[in-house]
Write a protein that holds these residues in place. Structure first.
Motif, PDB file in Angstrom:
ATOM      1  N   GLU A  94       0.836  -1.209   0.000  1.00 20.80           N
ATOM      2  CA  GLU A  94       0.000   0.000   0.000  1.00 20.80           C
ATOM      3  C   GLU A  94       0.866   1.252   0.000  1.00 20.80           C
ATOM      4  O   GLU A  94       0.604   2.225  -0.717  1.00 20.80           O
ATOM      5  N   GLU A  98       1.131   3.828  -3.133  1.00 20.24           N
ATOM      6  CA  GLU A  98       0.667   5.199  -2.900  1.00 20.24           C
ATOM      7  C   GLU A  98       1.779   6.204  -3.133  1.00 20.24           C
ATOM      8  O   GLU A  98       1.568   7.288  -3.706  1.00 20.24           O
ATOM      9  N   GLN A 719      -4.724   1.349  -6.222  1.00 22.92           N
ATOM     10  CA  GLN A 719      -4.160   0.452  -5.226  1.00 22.92           C
ATOM     11  C   GLN A 719      -4.383  -1.026  -5.582  1.00 22.92           C
ATOM     12  O   GLN A 719      -5.267  -1.362  -6.365  1.00 22.92           O
TER      13      GLN A 719
END
Length: 760
Positions: A94, A98, A719
């Protein structure tokens, strides 16, 4: 305190005063907010634990933070090895996805914000920055509390919990608690590790400080500080410095391996500052670098990035053989894949090369027992201090591996807190399977383990799709690439006879081209040194020649094979612009020669090129490859392994849709989806520029329907994982996921779909 005026506070003199003290109770106290501690905290909090995260720096990330600025890296190793689709999963995934989306230029300050946001978003985390653990109280063999002090608010904290995790790098918590530890290198005799260093090489890795420069467009004068190194030739590799290299690409500005890398850190820092300013003085003022005239020294690290200090003894000590032989462990909870990477103790002043590598054939498992202190009953270990030998540490120490280990420690702590257990209790086989299941549910990658989830309602569903990708042809609409290296196309083939393959080549002069069909020694092995078949083609000069590989060879079980065109400087092969999940072209970059004296295996490295390069080879396949079925989304592997492990739609499907049907209605409280963010892409966190903000295979816009009713829609996803939670549970016998668009022109693909009943 006496107040004499609304704007004035006075305090009479006293014999002495003490710092303000706050008492904080939690389920888990984590000391250390590097990548391991951050991922441990987020994981534990999401699993329902109340967490206190103690970090002695002003930001999170440790060596990855803007204070030090090393890129986060692990098994992908800049994509220079054979660890295909090996980027770490879960919370770290993640974070890296990101960061690339927000920060494709690799600005370390922006990476700080991604980490801080991730921790701040979890209400179960109490974050104490600028706070150092300074004392421990114990009850028998267990830690009872930790005392910590924040220099910024002059507050002492008394932190109590049933469980503690040391992710501090130097192992401050384990040290204060009296846990057994080691510093330095074991002898070859202790564990039979042939790569163990000689005394002349040294037993500790040193520390590094980096610098950044900036072109300001006008002449800049540099006056070195008096402490700058005045004789650059003291550095044996001084001629390697130039003005084009900065930041952690200068990882070999290293020092301190002959010292105590805990207590001598300040002395090491000063020596590294001397070196850095001496190097910059050389670049600016030697006259050998006229291009340096307009450069200024923009940033120098204020603290050194540490590699090695204490390693604590756990229930098992990982060693060289575990990594090189890729040994299986029943308690595997994470993956590793960086090489065994030892550095000379004298660092930048050494006559040895800056590093000495030993690569395994692929990734390896990290066992949970390495995370459990053998001496302190309620202490988990995370990051670089886990129970490993010095040689194994040379691989496990890198930050992405440490982060996955931190995620495992955080999940273990949450399960222990929930069930009133101690860390060692989780080694019981049933409890270990539960821990592994929770980690896999959260996106962790554990090599050779698949998620077998009895609670997943998708196991009971009939799966179908609007279409399934069948690769019969990859058209030659891409550039022709020279065979200045051997090149290969990875194809996911079923068991059975090899299909007939046709490629297109341009030939500059009469020559013989050899095509080999290769594979690894097991289905998830991407070192292609098993020859299945070969065919030679005598070619005349001319462009656009089609060659057909038709050999009588058999694939023993579903696996990737390499269609390899060996090096031939007179030949170029046509490529395609088409990409798809689990399709990848590679080239033979180099070979690690075997050395039995140190246990180094022979490994040919076949590595991909980064997008926008790295085109697949143009070819036709008869019969077509049909490896992207709807049923793949429930096989328990949420990334390519021995197969793509994904449903992918046909290239021309106008409304790609995956459907689930049950014989009778099911109550659904949560849906977990996984998309393809290319686990082969390294996603270095800083300094390394990325040409993309989002991975082209990833689903951008999708719609979820229960029957004909839209129950969820996401319009700008980038994502890997999407979780849909329903306050009012769905009751339906049919669910569909329509992919409206992807982030690029790759066909729609979904790696994993899981549905769970409402929480009780």
């Amino acid at each position: 305190m006496t107040t004499q005026h609304p704007l004035l506070a006075t305090e009479p003199a006293r014999d002495s005063r003490d710092f303000r003290t706050e008492q904080i109770g939690a389920d888990l106290v984590i000391v250390g907010g590097g990548m391991a501690g951050t991922c441990a905290a987020v994981t534990a909090a999401r699993a329902g634990a109340r967490v206190v995260l103690v970090q002695d720096r002003p930001v999170l990330g440790g060596n990855a933070s803007s204070e030090i600025r090393l890129w986060v890296l692990g098994a992908t190793a800049h994509m220079f090895n054979n660890n295909r689709w090996s980027r770490e999963g879960g919370v770290l995934d993640e974070i890296l996805v990101e960061n690339m989306y927000r920060n494709p230029d690799g600005n370390a300050v922006l990476f700080d914000t991604v980490l801080l946001e991730k921790a701040a978003a979890e209400p179960g985390i109490t974050l104490l920055l600028d706070t150092a653990a300074i004392a421990v109280s114990k009850d028998g063999d267990r830690i009872g509390s930790v005392t910590a002090f924040c220099s910024q608010n002059s507050t002492r904290y008394e932190l109590t919990a049933p469980l503690f995790c040391d992710a501090s790098g130097d192992g401050v918590l384990g040290y204060l608690a009296g846990a057994a530890y080691r510093m330095g290198a074991e002898s070859t005799e202790e564990f039979g590790e042939l790569f163990a260093p000689e005394e002349s090489y040294g037993g500790l890795l040193g520390q590094s400080i980096y610098f950044y420069s900036k072109d300001v467009g006008r002449p800049v004068t540099f006056v070195p500080p008096a402490y700058a190194l005045d004789d650059i030739t003291r550095i044996p590799r001084w001629r390697s410095f130039d003005t084009t290299v900065q930041g952690c690409r200068l990882w070999w500005i290293e020092y301190g391996g002959r010292l105590d890398t805990v207590h001598d850190t300040e002395a090491i820092k000063w020596e590294l500052w001397k070196v850095v300013h001496g190097v910059w003085n050389h670049l600016k003022n030697s006259g050998d670098f006229p291009e340096a005239e307009t450069l200024t020294l923009e940033w120098v690290g204020l603290i050194p990035g540490k590699r090695e200090s204490r390693r604590f003894e756990g229930l098992y000590m990982l060693r060289q053989q575990d990594i090189v032989e890729q040994r299986p462990h029943e308690d595997a909870i994470a993956s590793g894949g960086w090489s065994l990477d030892l550095h000379p103790a004298d660092g930048v002043f050494s006559e040895h090369p800056g590093s000495n590598h030993l690569h395994a054939r692929g990734v390896y498992q990290v066992p949970y027992r390495c995370l459990v202190s053998r001496d302190v009953g309620n202490l988990l270990l995370a990051g670089r201090i886990i129970s490993v030998s010095h040689v194994a540490f040379a691989s496990t120490r890198v930050m992405a591996t440490c982060a996955q280990i931190g995620q495992a420690a955080g999940m273990a702590a949450a399960l222990c807190a929930r069930d009133g257990l101690l860390p060692a209790d989780l080694t019981e086989p049933g409890r270990m399977r539960a821990l592994q299941r929770e980690l896999l549910r959260a996106g962790q990658h554990i090599p050779d383990l698949r998620l077998d989830d009895p609670d997943d309602l998708v196991r009971q569903a009939e799966l179908s799709a609007s279409s399934e990708l069948a690769v019969a042809e990859l058209p030659g609409d891409g550039p022709a690439v020279q065979l200045d290296h051997a090149r290969a196309q990875l194809l996911p083939l079923p068991a059975g006879r090899l299909p007939q393959l046709t490629l297109t080549v341009d030939v500059a002069a009469p020559t013989t081209l050899r095509v080999e069909i290769r594979t690894g020694n097991r289905p998830q092995d991407y070192t292609p040194d098993v020859l299945l078949a070969a065919q030679d083609f005598d070619l005349d000069a001319g462009d656009g020649q089609r060659i057909t590989v038709d050999v009588d060879a058999v694939v023993d079980e579903p696996r990737y094979v390499f269609v390899a065109l060996l090096r031939n400087d007179d030949v170029a092969v046509r490529t395609t612009t088409r990409r798809a999940t689990g399709l990848l072209a590679v080239r033979h970059a180099s070979t690690q020669d075997a050395d039995d004296a140190v246990g180094r295996p022979r490994v040919e490295f076949w590595t991909p090129e980064r997008r926008p390069g790295g085109h697949n080879l143009a070819l036709t396949i008869d019969p077509p490859v049909r490896a992207w079925t709807a049923a793949s989304v429930r096989n328990g592997h949420a990334r390519p392994t021995a197969h793509p492990n994904a449903w992918a739609a046909a290239y021309d499907d106008p409304r790609p849709t995956l459907r689930l049907r049950w014989p009778e209605p099911r109550r659904i409280g949560r849906i977990d989806l996984a998309f393809d963010t290319d686990f082969d892409h390294a996603m270095e966190s800083v300094l390394w520029d990325h040409t993309e903000r989002a991975v082209p295979f990833c689903v951008r816009h999708y719609v979820v329907r229960a029957g004909d009713r839209v129950v969820a829609e996401r319009t700008d996803n980038h994502q890997t994982r999407g979780t849909l939670t329903f306050d009012e549970p769905l009751e339906t016998d049919e669910l569909s996921v329509e992919v409206v668009s992807t982030q690029g022109d790759a066909p729609a693909a979904i790696l994993d779909v899981r549905c769970y009943p409402p929480a009780p």
